[in-house]
Scaffold this motif. Structure first.
Motif, PDB file in Angstrom:
ATOM      1  N   LEU A 176      85.686  -1.648 -31.479  1.00 43.38           N
ATOM      2  CA  LEU A 176      85.953  -1.655 -30.045  1.00 43.38           C
ATOM      3  C   LEU A 176      84.774  -2.240 -29.277  1.00 43.38           C
ATOM      4  N   PRO A 177      85.030  -2.917 -28.152  1.00 43.50           N
ATOM      5  CA  PRO A 177      83.937  -3.487 -27.363  1.00 43.50           C
ATOM      6  C   PRO A 177      83.078  -2.435 -26.691  1.00 43.50           C
ATOM      7  N   ASN A 178      83.663  -1.253 -26.416  1.00 42.41           N
ATOM      8  CA  ASN A 178      82.915  -0.148 -25.790  1.00 42.41           C
ATOM      9  C   ASN A 178      83.140   1.111 -26.618  1.00 42.41           C
ATOM     10  N   PRO A 179      82.089   1.872 -26.889  1.00 44.89           N
ATOM     11  CA  PRO A 179      82.245   3.095 -27.698  1.00 44.89           C
ATOM     12  C   PRO A 179      83.035   4.159 -26.948  1.00 44.89           C
ATOM     13  N   PRO A 180      84.040   4.767 -27.558  1.00 43.74           N
ATOM     14  CA  PRO A 180      84.810   5.830 -26.904  1.00 43.74           C
ATOM     15  C   PRO A 180      83.969   7.092 -26.705  1.00 43.74           C
ATOM     16  N   MET A 181      84.383   7.897 -25.740  1.00 41.30           N
ATOM     17  CA  MET A 181      83.717   9.162 -25.461  1.00 41.30           C
ATOM     18  C   MET A 181      84.637  10.307 -25.871  1.00 41.30           C
ATOM     19  N   LEU A 182      84.104  11.256 -26.644  1.00 40.04           N
ATOM     20  CA  LEU A 182      84.891  12.396 -27.099  1.00 40.04           C
ATOM     21  C   LEU A 182      85.128  13.348 -25.932  1.00 40.04           C
ATOM     22  N   LEU A 183      86.422  13.629 -25.646  1.00 39.74           N
ATOM     23  CA  LEU A 183      86.777  14.552 -24.570  1.00 39.74           C
ATOM     24  C   LEU A 183      86.988  15.967 -25.069  1.00 39.74           C
ATOM     25  N   GLY A 184      87.460  16.105 -26.291  1.00 40.89           N
ATOM     26  CA  GLY A 184      87.700  17.442 -26.810  1.00 40.89           C
ATOM     27  C   GLY A 184      88.393  17.413 -28.154  1.00 40.89           C
ATOM     28  N   ILE A 185      88.341  18.566 -28.832  1.00 42.34           N
ATOM     29  CA  ILE A 185      88.997  18.738 -30.132  1.00 42.34           C
ATOM     30  C   ILE A 185      89.803  20.021 -30.074  1.00 42.34           C
ATOM     31  N   GLU A 186      91.055  19.959 -30.502  1.00 45.24           N
ATOM     32  CA  GLU A 186      91.904  21.146 -30.480  1.00 45.24           C
ATOM     33  C   GLU A 186      92.835  21.136 -31.685  1.00 45.24           C
ATOM     34  N   THR A 187      93.339  22.314 -32.002  1.00 39.99           N
ATOM     35  CA  THR A 187      94.253  22.433 -33.135  1.00 39.99           C
ATOM     36  C   THR A 187      95.651  21.978 -32.725  1.00 39.99           C
ATOM     37  N   ALA A 188      96.434  21.577 -33.714  1.00 40.88           N
ATOM     38  CA  ALA A 188      97.803  21.123 -33.472  1.00 40.88           C
ATOM     39  C   ALA A 188      98.675  21.550 -34.641  1.00 40.88           C
ATOM     40  N   LYS A 189      99.979  21.506 -34.417  1.00 35.20           N
ATOM     41  CA  LYS A 189     100.941  21.868 -35.460  1.00 35.20           C
ATOM     42  C   LYS A 189     100.639  23.237 -36.067  1.00 35.20           C
ATOM     43  N   GLN A 190     100.400  24.209 -35.159  1.00 32.18           N
ATOM     44  CA  GLN A 190     100.151  25.600 -35.555  1.00 32.18           C
ATOM     45  C   GLN A 190      98.969  25.717 -36.519  1.00 32.18           C
ATOM     46  N   GLY A 191      97.929  24.956 -36.260  1.00 33.04           N
ATOM     47  CA  GLY A 191      96.704  25.049 -37.041  1.00 33.04           C
ATOM     48  C   GLY A 191      96.662  24.213 -38.291  1.00 33.04           C
ATOM     49  N   THR A 192      97.734  23.467 -38.561  1.00 37.94           N
ATOM     50  CA  THR A 192      97.752  22.646 -39.774  1.00 37.94           C
ATOM     51  C   THR A 192      97.131  21.266 -39.541  1.00 37.94           C
ATOM     52  N   ALA A 193      96.726  20.987 -38.311  1.00 35.31           N
ATOM     53  CA  ALA A 193      96.104  19.695 -38.009  1.00 35.31           C
ATOM     54  C   ALA A 193      95.129  19.876 -36.856  1.00 35.31           C
ATOM     55  N   VAL A 194      94.297  18.881 -36.666  1.00 35.91           N
ATOM     56  CA  VAL A 194      93.316  18.865 -35.582  1.00 35.91           C
ATOM     57  C   VAL A 194      93.491  17.577 -34.792  1.00 35.91           C
ATOM     58  N   GLU A 195      93.453  17.691 -33.472  1.00 37.32           N
ATOM     59  CA  GLU A 195      93.548  16.514 -32.613  1.00 37.32           C
ATOM     60  C   GLU A 195      92.219  16.279 -31.905  1.00 37.32           C
ATOM     61  N   ALA A 196      91.663  15.101 -32.100  1.00 35.06           N
ATOM     62  CA  ALA A 196      90.454  14.687 -31.404  1.00 35.06           C
ATOM     63  C   ALA A 196      90.849  13.708 -30.300  1.00 35.06           C
ATOM     64  N   VAL A 197      90.448  13.994 -29.058  1.00 35.39           N
ATOM     65  CA  VAL A 197      90.843  13.196 -27.904  1.00 35.39           C
ATOM     66  C   VAL A 197      89.630  12.428 -27.391  1.00 35.39           C
ATOM     67  N   TYR A 198      89.794  11.110 -27.258  1.00 36.31           N
ATOM     68  CA  TYR A 198      88.718  10.238 -26.796  1.00 36.31           C
ATOM     69  C   TYR A 198      89.189   9.457 -25.572  1.00 36.31           C
ATOM     70  N   SER A 199      88.234   8.999 -24.763  1.00 35.23           N
ATOM     71  CA  SER A 199      88.521   8.088 -23.660  1.00 35.23           C
ATOM     72  C   SER A 199      87.693   6.831 -23.832  1.00 35.23           C
ATOM     73  N   VAL A 200      88.287   5.701 -23.449  1.00 31.75           N
ATOM     74  CA  VAL A 200      87.615   4.418 -23.585  1.00 31.75           C
ATOM     75  C   VAL A 200      88.134   3.502 -22.485  1.00 31.75           C
ATOM     76  N   LYS A 201      87.344   2.518 -22.093  1.00 28.05           N
ATOM     77  CA  LYS A 201      87.807   1.561 -21.102  1.00 28.05           C
ATOM     78  C   LYS A 201      89.063   0.858 -21.601  1.00 28.05           C
ATOM     79  N   LYS A 202      89.940   0.506 -20.663  1.00 34.03           N
ATOM     80  CA  LYS A 202      91.243  -0.047 -20.995  1.00 34.03           C
ATOM     81  C   LYS A 202      91.135  -1.181 -22.017  1.00 34.03           C
ATOM     82  N   LEU A 203      91.975  -1.075 -23.034  1.00 30.40           N
ATOM     83  CA  LEU A 203      91.984  -2.056 -24.116  1.00 30.40           C
ATOM     84  C   LEU A 203      93.163  -3.008 -23.966  1.00 30.40           C
TER      85      LEU A 203
END
Length: 229
Positions: A176-203
């Motif tokens: 990516l031309p600009n490094p994304p910023m981590l917004l948060g990490i949370e569990t998903a699918k009743q704890g069977t997965a983890v979702e990492a949320v990032y923000s980045v300038k429009k691609l």
């Protein structure tokens, strides 16, 4: 058995005064002024859209014009009648708006269109003539003096709960031309997965496709979403 057209006798006669030339001219002038002022509000909205002119928000001006005209018409119909006001209120309550407003600024313009229509319908034109320039001045000042919002993309990476998001996304995010910023990490699918949320300038679309292909090729990644913020 009732004779043909006898049922028409039960219909109240229409007051001829309702169709007088003075009253028609009065209504036409009020609705015309509401249309003009609605066009002013819509034009101001469109001219200050900035970076959002290319998306669906550009369809908002027509709604603002129609809203100003319709509110003016409703105000003229009510005309001080409490019974009509409650009837129209109950009728309009049936209509449910489910559109999510992306920007609180849009809400201000919707209220402005309602105020313009109501002011022209009630004849409080002096309030509109004085208030609308002040409203326009504030909008223009905020558009030219305040920094414009940078369009962003949100990247949601769903992965196995035992995997480190930073380690998994390091290589794909390097393209990516600009490094994304981590917004948060949370569990998903009743704890069977983890979702990492990032923000980045429009691609751009080619970069989004390239990023999706790169992330889906990493072991442990269950899913990827890229959406505008």
């Amino acid at each position: 058995m009732a004779k043909p057209h006898e049922w028409m006798a039960d219909i109240p006669s229409t007051d001829p005064a309702l169709f007088s030339s003075d009253l028609i001219l009065h209504y036409t002038l009020r609705i015309g002024l509401a249309l003009v002022m609605g066009l002013v509000v819509a034009g101001l909205y469109y001219c200050t859209l900035g970076r959002r002119k290319g998306d669906n928000a550009a369809a908002m001006p027509l709604t603002l014009v129609l809203l100003a005209v319709l509110v003016c018409m409703v105000t003229l119909i009510v005309n001080g009648s409490v019974a009509l006001a409650f009837t129209l209120g109950g009728t309009l309550a049936i209509v449910r708006f489910r559109t999510v407003v992306d920007d609180t600024r849009d809400t201000a313009f919707v209220i402005a269109a309602v105020v313009v229509g109501m002011g022209m319908g009630t004849g409080a034109t002096a309030v509109i003539y004085l208030g609308l320039p002040v409203f326009s001045l504030v909008v223009l000042a905020s558009f030219f003096l305040m920094p414009q919002r940078v369009p962003m993309h949100r990247i949601i990476v769903r992965l196995a709960p035992d995997r480190d998001p930073g380690e998994i996304t390091a290589a794909p995010f390097a393209i990516l031309p600009n490094p994304p910023m981590l917004l948060g990490i949370e569990t998903a699918k009743q704890g069977t997965a983890v979702e990492a949320v990032y923000s980045v300038k429009k691609l751009e679309s080619p970069m989004v496709l390239k990023l999706l292909a790169s992330l889906r090729g990493v072991e442990g990644v269950q899913g990827v979403e890229v959406k505008p913020m």
